[in-house]
Design an enzyme around this catalytic site. Structure first.
Site, PDB file in Angstrom:
ATOM      1  N   HIS A 151       0.873  -1.582   0.129  1.00 53.64           N
ATOM      2  CA  HIS A 151       0.348  -0.020  -0.245  1.00 53.64           C
ATOM      3  C   HIS A 151       0.659   1.163  -0.066  1.00 53.64           C
ATOM      4  O   HIS A 151       1.806   0.791   0.470  1.00 53.64           O
ATOM      5  CB  HIS A 151      -1.106   0.886   1.065  1.00 53.64           C
ATOM      6  CG  HIS A 151      -1.946   1.165   1.242  1.00 53.64           C
ATOM      7  ND1 HIS A 151      -1.978   2.138   1.269  1.00 53.64           N
ATOM      8  CD2 HIS A 151      -3.123   0.429   0.820  1.00 53.64           C
ATOM      9  CE1 HIS A 151      -3.554   2.916   0.956  1.00 53.64           C
ATOM     10  NE2 HIS A 151      -3.919   1.551   0.546  1.00 53.64           N
ATOM     11  N   ASP A 209      -7.842  -4.239  -0.202  1.00 46.97           N
ATOM     12  CA  ASP A 209      -8.502  -4.318  -0.794  1.00 46.97           C
ATOM     13  C   ASP A 209      -8.362  -5.716  -1.736  1.00 46.97           C
ATOM     14  O   ASP A 209     -10.043  -6.751  -2.438  1.00 46.97           O
ATOM     15  CB  ASP A 209      -7.509  -3.650  -2.547  1.00 46.97           C
ATOM     16  CG  ASP A 209      -8.176  -2.191  -2.403  1.00 46.97           C
ATOM     17  OD1 ASP A 209      -9.116  -1.791  -1.694  1.00 46.97           O
ATOM     18  OD2 ASP A 209      -7.355  -1.864  -2.449  1.00 46.97           O
TER      19      ASP A 209
END
Length: 257
Positions: A151, A209
């Site tokens: 991320h 996600d």
């Protein structure tokens, strides 16, 4: 008082709009909201129930979707949130500001992250194809990307992923989705990312996600509804950010440089 009323209306109406768009997409009649249900249960009822048949609620699925919506509600100054604040700084109507946020979220670079995870899993196909895919990913000359890992904000483990991981595993086991190739691929990828030195050294852990994509897929949602679900969650954050800005005594029109 008007701001508060607009906030409640937006947050309440977004699941109805999302569910109606889904029903239109699949050619089924619209389902009206029910005030005796919780926010998430009402959303699922509007999404998945059909006339002449009593909808059977799955408490694990409701809990999984609820946690997913909470974890996606707000995430600092991302592109769509910044858009809502910038539009709001001109004192535009809150419904217009949120429409701007939705337009920004619609771009695959923002709202399409969990959709990209499922597309990657479909591309891999079977667990036996994972070693070749990872080999291509490690090759700097190869454009192959590993979606749902690492991320930009979190240089270590995405804290949201820790919460959603357990919910995701519980849901998959209850729905017996673990027998499907897509989820077998996902679990093997997760195992590799959490155990191999290459991934650990580069902090390439599964992010939120990765798991939210699997949850929505397990619930039977088509890929083109993933960003819509994201918008339902993020509306709460957009409104919170907009309200905070509007109540600031020194609020002025945004002028980015």
């Amino acid at each position: 008082e008007h701001r508060n009323m607009s906030a409640v209306r937006l947050i309440a109406k977004m699941p109805t709009i999302a569910a109606n768009s889904y029903k239109y997409l699949i050619g089924q009649p619209y389902v009206y909201p029910r005030n005796n249900l919780s926010y998430v249960a009402n959303f699922m009822h509007m999404m998945f129930s059909v006339p002449k048949k009593e909808y059977q609620f799955n408490e694990t699925a409701i809990k999984a979707l609820e946690i997913m919506l909470i974890l996606h509600a707000d995430h600092e100054q991302n592109a769509s949130t910044s858009t809502v604040r910038l539009a709001g700084s001109s004192q535009a109507h809150p419904f217009s500001c949120v429409a701007g946020g939705i337009a920004t979220l619609w771009g695959p670079g923002h709202g399409g992250a969990n959709e990209a995870v499922i597309r990657m899993l479909q591309q891999i196909g079977e667990p036996k194809n994972i070693p070749l895919y990872i080999k291509r990913f490690k090759d700097k000359k190869d454009p192959t990307r590993l979606m749902g890992f690492g991320h930009r904000v979190y240089k270590n483990y995405d804290p949201r992923a820790k919460i959603i991981r357990n919910v995701c595993h519980t849901l998959l086991q209850e729905l017996d989705a673990t027998q499907q190739p897509l989820f077998e691929v996902a679990m093997e990828l997760e195992r590799i990312a959490l155990s191999e030195d290459y991934f650990i050294e580069r902090k390439l852990y599964p992010n939120v996600d990765f798991y939210s994509g699997m949850i929505m897929s397990a619930l039977g949602l088509p890929l083109n509804m993933f960003t819509v679900m994201f918008a339902v969650a993020r509306t709460v954050g957009w409104i919170a950010q907009w309200t905070e800005m509007m109540e600031a005594p020194d609020m002025r029109i945004g002028r980015p440089r």
